[in-house]
Design a protein around this motif. Structure first.
Motif, PDB file in Angstrom:
ATOM      1  N   ARG B 177       3.676 -39.551 -13.382  1.00 27.71           N
ATOM      2  CA  ARG B 177       3.394 -40.838 -12.749  1.00 27.71           C
ATOM      3  C   ARG B 177       4.048 -40.901 -11.382  1.00 27.71           C
ATOM      4  O   ARG B 177       3.485 -41.445 -10.440  1.00 27.71           O
ATOM      5  CB  ARG B 177       3.935 -41.972 -13.615  1.00 27.71           C
ATOM      6  N   GLY B 180       2.057 -39.629  -8.705  1.00 26.47           N
ATOM      7  CA  GLY B 180       0.804 -40.334  -8.478  1.00 26.47           C
ATOM      8  C   GLY B 180      -0.333 -39.947  -9.408  1.00 26.47           C
ATOM      9  O   GLY B 180      -1.464 -40.380  -9.209  1.00 26.47           O
ATOM     10  N   ILE B 181      -0.046 -39.140 -10.434  1.00 25.45           N
ATOM     11  CA  ILE B 181      -1.101 -38.736 -11.363  1.00 25.45           C
ATOM     12  C   ILE B 181      -1.391 -39.891 -12.321  1.00 25.45           C
ATOM     13  O   ILE B 181      -0.473 -40.502 -12.849  1.00 25.45           O
ATOM     14  CB  ILE B 181      -0.661 -37.504 -12.174  1.00 25.45           C
ATOM     15  N   ARG B 182      -2.677 -40.161 -12.541  1.00 24.77           N
ATOM     16  CA  ARG B 182      -3.045 -41.192 -13.513  1.00 24.77           C
ATOM     17  C   ARG B 182      -3.057 -40.552 -14.890  1.00 24.77           C
ATOM     18  O   ARG B 182      -4.050 -39.968 -15.322  1.00 24.77           O
ATOM     19  CB  ARG B 182      -4.416 -41.771 -13.176  1.00 24.77           C
TER      20      ARG B 182
ATOM     21  N   CYS C  50       9.795 -48.937  -9.295  1.00 25.27           N
ATOM     22  CA  CYS C  50       8.615 -48.132  -9.609  1.00 25.27           C
ATOM     23  C   CYS C  50       7.879 -48.613 -10.845  1.00 25.27           C
ATOM     24  O   CYS C  50       6.915 -47.986 -11.286  1.00 25.27           O
ATOM     25  CB  CYS C  50       9.015 -46.673  -9.822  1.00 25.27           C
ATOM     26  N   THR C  72       2.748 -47.682 -11.836  1.00 30.10           N
ATOM     27  CA  THR C  72       3.604 -46.732 -11.121  1.00 30.10           C
ATOM     28  C   THR C  72       2.811 -45.878 -10.139  1.00 30.10           C
ATOM     29  O   THR C  72       3.238 -45.660  -9.002  1.00 30.10           O
ATOM     30  CB  THR C  72       4.317 -45.809 -12.125  1.00 30.10           C
ATOM     31  N   GLU C  73       1.651 -45.390 -10.598  1.00 34.43           N
ATOM     32  CA  GLU C  73       0.864 -44.483  -9.746  1.00 34.43           C
ATOM     33  C   GLU C  73       0.505 -45.160  -8.421  1.00 34.43           C
ATOM     34  O   GLU C  73       0.472 -44.516  -7.376  1.00 34.43           O
ATOM     35  CB  GLU C  73      -0.422 -44.060 -10.443  1.00 34.43           C
ATOM     36  N   ASP C  74       0.211 -46.471  -8.476  1.00 34.16           N
ATOM     37  CA  ASP C  74      -0.160 -47.167  -7.246  1.00 34.16           C
ATOM     38  C   ASP C  74       1.042 -47.375  -6.347  1.00 34.16           C
ATOM     39  O   ASP C  74       0.933 -47.324  -5.118  1.00 34.16           O
ATOM     40  CB  ASP C  74      -0.803 -48.523  -7.592  1.00 34.16           C
ATOM     41  N   VAL C  76       3.583 -45.444  -6.135  1.00 32.71           N
ATOM     42  CA  VAL C  76       3.841 -44.140  -5.526  1.00 32.71           C
ATOM     43  C   VAL C  76       2.870 -43.889  -4.378  1.00 32.71           C
ATOM     44  O   VAL C  76       3.237 -43.395  -3.320  1.00 32.71           O
ATOM     45  CB  VAL C  76       3.747 -43.046  -6.603  1.00 32.71           C
ATOM     46  N   ARG C  77       1.608 -44.248  -4.618  1.00 26.86           N
ATOM     47  CA  ARG C  77       0.618 -44.110  -3.560  1.00 26.86           C
ATOM     48  C   ARG C  77       0.982 -44.900  -2.314  1.00 26.86           C
ATOM     49  O   ARG C  77       0.623 -44.522  -1.199  1.00 26.86           O
ATOM     50  CB  ARG C  77      -0.730 -44.636  -4.058  1.00 26.86           C
TER      51      ARG C  77
END
Lengths: 341, 290, 236
Positions: B177, B180-182, C50, C72-74, C76-77
């Motif tokens: 995560r 940035g991995i879904r 996060c 979290t992924e967003d 981080v993006r």
């Protein structure tokens, strides 16, 4: 299973009013149960008896899951053993029918304890696999030529169903039903006491914190053995009663699907309440007959969907769902009381 | 000597099927730590779809490809709709769901398609040039297709960005995560791929064992034994375990235990591995911290 | 310019409250340290930013936009690189693959150049490029973890106890490199540390956490010089 305390919601009680309400429901249930066989006819009475028998078997499975947190896919084996012991006891030893269930229970207690002892090291998934092996092996073992003199081989054995001693008032089917009901009530009471007593508490501790329990000196192996023994005993009694009400037994009466049926009934009804157990038993008695009209494979498909749906939506079974709804309503009442006072 | 060679080669051909099933099981196990007991029934159901397509006039290889797509979608759907909900549930709840999936797919197959055995075509003509005295052309085809598929799968995981992301998600979800991995979709993809692998196994096996709802039961058992043998968390071990078990099953069946005890042999292997060497030949041992 | 702002943030694990009304700010290009005893909530603060495993209420603003509650992924993006507690390296993957995962989200052409720059900070990673991450020493894994976070070209770098379990010489080296990174790239950093001395040396601003609350904050020289703070919280 989610760590549902075996004693709830029966013992959860709370204030006095709720306990009284619970007893009212139980009383009503008992009344219906007593009156039932006299209101419906012939085949329906048999079905009611079968429901009671399944309820006992489900109680056996619930006790196992509640006490050990494990599932068994193999209780059909003990159901079969109980049935065959009953037949042997009645045909070869010539004992009366009412001696069959206790003897079947005792034999199955030993068999279950033995299985529990050998499977002590197995847990969770692997234990489930082992019990599944038991379920699939049972019909094959029963068909072995070596056992034919005891099992009657493929054709099975027919027994004379016990008759009513008061044929004027109560006919044979009704008498059998009442006999099953009496046994069921006795077994439920025993289970209740077991759950609330020291054994019950130790077993719950064992289920929830096995490592901690071991360090406190509770013999893990012994309790797992007992859990399997008790579970098998209940299932064995159910098996004996099952033979009494059908009057026939054969290896083909116990395919793997029987064990799966018990699992479905237990999951659906939830492990913690009498109502749930009865609901589960009624489901596995009535639904397959209905589903068979669509296709022979339909009952299995229905069971599969039910298992998935239950785990996704209500891991505590139907009873768990009812309990949580009631709990939410109760909280609403408390809040209102507080606001008003 | 000739007979032994025949058994070994034939065992390799069967092993090709077990290899695919084993790899499918390992893929899902690595990502979710669950054994997908419904893998066989999913494969069987996909094979029925192939059957229907072929009987509707679709050419074999197009039907094959469409079936892969179908099984991929079903796998993704099962993960997203059902397994995702079970993420935080206790392990036994997941086991019950797998049993439910097994019963449901098997039951619906029996309901919709009935239990009569059906003939499933093989794309490998019976007198083709690659048939030999030891192997039928279908058996050669099975091995060939499996090797090609295995190569593609391994290349995918080793050399592509998506494959790397899936490996990362299987190994360490929080860290995945953080880059940035879904993770959720990676799991779904894993299920889709595993289903497609299973479908390939089903379509290769059906010409031999005949298409019926219970055809994958023994094959799943063998695949599971093979996966355990190779190490349930080792994707390289799985196909090796598969081929190994295929040969073992054939040789033992012919010379030691007799062919009707092959299932028992699989059970024995499973028990032996679980009791004596749970990590299999190539897997890693896991220590549980108290 | 403020890179990150936390306003009155509460955080809980399940029913247990861990952070209460935490308010802090990190300026663009600055280094902020979060200090406190074990269990004070330092790691939880980074996790809250996060959104990893904690329920939060309150506002978390990054680059002018609210990120609280987002997946979290967003987050981080959006440009946050998090070097977690315990390094979080992918043990069975190679150094190369770990770094590639660091740049997973990037589509631009500068990845190779950034890789070179990362080798400049941590030459040992070039030497061990094809080795499995799990075979690297603790210090090397820490460098790999930082490098991986850098490969995503973050606007804010979160570091959770980078000194943990490492020999003092190694820790000094890593902190020296962090200072270099901050100077050369104007990399904004929020650092959680047990080792107060190192943190005070590196950071320009310090926040002190005690049982989930911010009890003191200010420029690091001021905190370092304050007798009562030093005795009570830093053991210096």
């Amino acid at each position: 299973m989610t760590a549902v305390s075996v004693a709830s919601p029966i013992a959860a009680g709370g204030g006095r009013p709720r306990i009284r309400r619970g007893s009212l429901w139980l009383g009503a249930l008992l009344a219906i149960a007593l009156v039932g066989p006299f209101v419906v006819s012939g085949y329906r009475v048999f079905q009611l008896s079968q429901v009671i028998v399944y309820a006992i078997a489900l109680l056996g499975l619930n006790l196992l899951t509640g006490f050990s947190g494990q599932i068994s896919l193999g209780n059909g084996a003990f159901y079969a053993i109980g049935g065959y012991v009953a037949v042997i006891v009645m045909t070869k030893a010539g004992l009366p029918y009412w001696a069959a269930p206790p003897i079947a229970g005792a034999v199955c207690f030993l068999a279950g304890s033995l299985f529990g002892r050998t499977a002590t090291r197995l847990e969770g998934l692997y234990l489930a696999l082992a019990t599944f092996g038991l379920a699939t092996a049972t019909p094959q073992i029963l068909k072995l030529d070596a056992l034919e003199s005891w099992t009657g081989g493929n054709q099975g054995i027919v027994i004379t169903k016990p008759g009513s001693p008061v044929t004027g008032l109560i006919n044979d089917d009704q008498w059998l039903y009442l006999f099953c009901l009496a046994v069921a009530i006795a077994l439920f009471v025993i289970a209740w006491n077991m759950v609330r007593g020291r054994t019950g508490r130790a077993l719950v501790a064992l289920r929830d914190h096995p490592i901690a329990a071991a360090t406190m000196g509770i013999d893990v192996a012994a309790y797992k053995t007992i859990a399997f023994g008790v579970s098998a005993m209940y299932t064995g009694v159910a098996g004996a009663l099952g033979v009494l009400i059908t009057g026939f037994i054969s290896p083909d009466s116990f395919p793997t699907l029987v064990s799966i049926q018990f699992l479905v009934g237990s999951v659906l009804g939830g492990i913690a309440s009498i109502f749930g157990t009865l609901f589960g038993a009624a489901f596995i008695e009535l639904v397959p007959d209905l589903a068979k009209k669509a296709s022979d494979a339909a009952p299995q498909a229905v069971f599969g969907v039910v298992l998935i749906a239950c785990m996704m939506v209500m891991p505590g079974g139907l009873a768990g769902l009812v309990y949580s709804v009631r709990a939410r309503l109760a909280r609403g009442t408390i809040r209102r009381h507080r606001a008003e006072s | 000597m000739q007979a032994l060679l025949h058994q070994i080669l034939s065992g390799l051909a069967n092993g090709a099927i077990y290899a695919s099933v084993a790899l499918a099981l390992v893929m899902i196990f690595k990502a979710t730590h669950h054994v997908n007991f419904a893998q066989g029934e999913l494969a069987m159901f996909s094979t029925y779809m192939a059957y229907e397509l072929i009987h509707a006039g679709v050419p074999y290889w197009i039907a094959f490809f469409l079936t892969l797509v179908f099984s991929f979608i079903v796998g993704v759907a099962v993960e997203r709709l059902i397994m995702r909900r079970m993420q935080h549930a206790p392990e036994l709840a997941s086991v019950i769901v797998f049993i439910g999936l097994l019963l449901a797919f098997n039951g619906f197959a029996g309901w919709i398609f009935s239990f009569t055995m059906k003939e499933f075509p093989s794309p490998f003509a019976s007198k083709a040039w690659y048939g030999t005295t030891y192997l039928s052309s279908h058996e050669v085809g099975m091995i060939g297709v499996t090797l090609i598929v295995l190569a593609i799968v391994f290349a995918f995981f080793r050399f592509t960005r998506l494959g790397l992301a899936m490996r990362a998600a299987a190994e360490n979800r929080p860290s995945s995560r953080l880059v940035g991995i879904r993770v959720g979709w990676m799991l779904a993809l894993g299920w889709g791929l595993a289903s497609a692998l299973g479908a390939i196994a089903g379509m290769m096996a059906a010409p031999v064992v005949f298409l019926e709802p219970n055809m994958m039961g023994p094959i799943l058992l063998y695949g599971f034994a093979a996966a355990l043998l190779g190490g349930i968390d080792n994707p390289w071990g799985a196909p090796i375990g598969g081929f190994l078990f295929g040969v073992l099953e054939n040789v033992a069946g012919a010379y030691l235990v007799g062919s009707h005890l092959k299932l028992a042999l699989a059970l024995v292997v499973i028990i032996l591995v679980l009791v004596f060497r749970p990590s299999g030949l190539f897997g890693r041992t896991v220590v549980v911290r108290v | 310019m403020t890179a990150l702002q936390m306003r009155e943030v509460d955080a809980a694990y399940g029913p247990t409250m861990v952070l209460r009304a935490v308010t802090l700010e990190v300026e663009d290009g600055g280094i902020v340290a979060l200090l406190g005893a074990n269990g004070a909530g330092k790691t939880t603060t980074l996790r809250a930013i996060c959104n990893m495993g904690v329920r939060t209420s309150g506002q978390i603003v990054f680059g002018g936009r609210r990120i609280d509650g987002k997946p979290t992924e967003d987050i981080v993006r959006a440009g946050i690189g998090h070097v977690p507690e315990g390094r979080g390296t992918f043990q069975s993957l190679s150094v190369d693959e770990n770094l590639r995962l660091g740049s997973y989200l990037r589509r631009d052409r500068n990845v190779a150049r950034d890789l070179e720059r990362v080798f400049g900070y941590f030459p040992v990673l070039r030497q061990r490029f094809h080795q499995q991450a799990g075979t690297l020493s603790g210090g090397e894994q820490q460098m790999l973890a930082i490098a991986r976070a850098l490969m995503s070209r973050p606007r804010l770098l979160l570091l959770d106890e980078p000194s943990f379990g490492l020999a003092p010489i190694l820790v000094q080296e890593i902190f020296r490199i962090l200072k270099v990174i901050n100077q050369e790239e104007r990399m904004t950093m929020l650092l959680v540390e047990q080792n107060a001395r190192l943190a005070l040396d590196l950071a320009s601003r310090v926040y002190l956490l005690e049982t989930g609350r911010v009890v003191s904050s200010g420029p690091s020289q001021q905190i370092a010089a304050d007798e009562s703070v030093r005795r009570a919280y830093l053991g210096l």
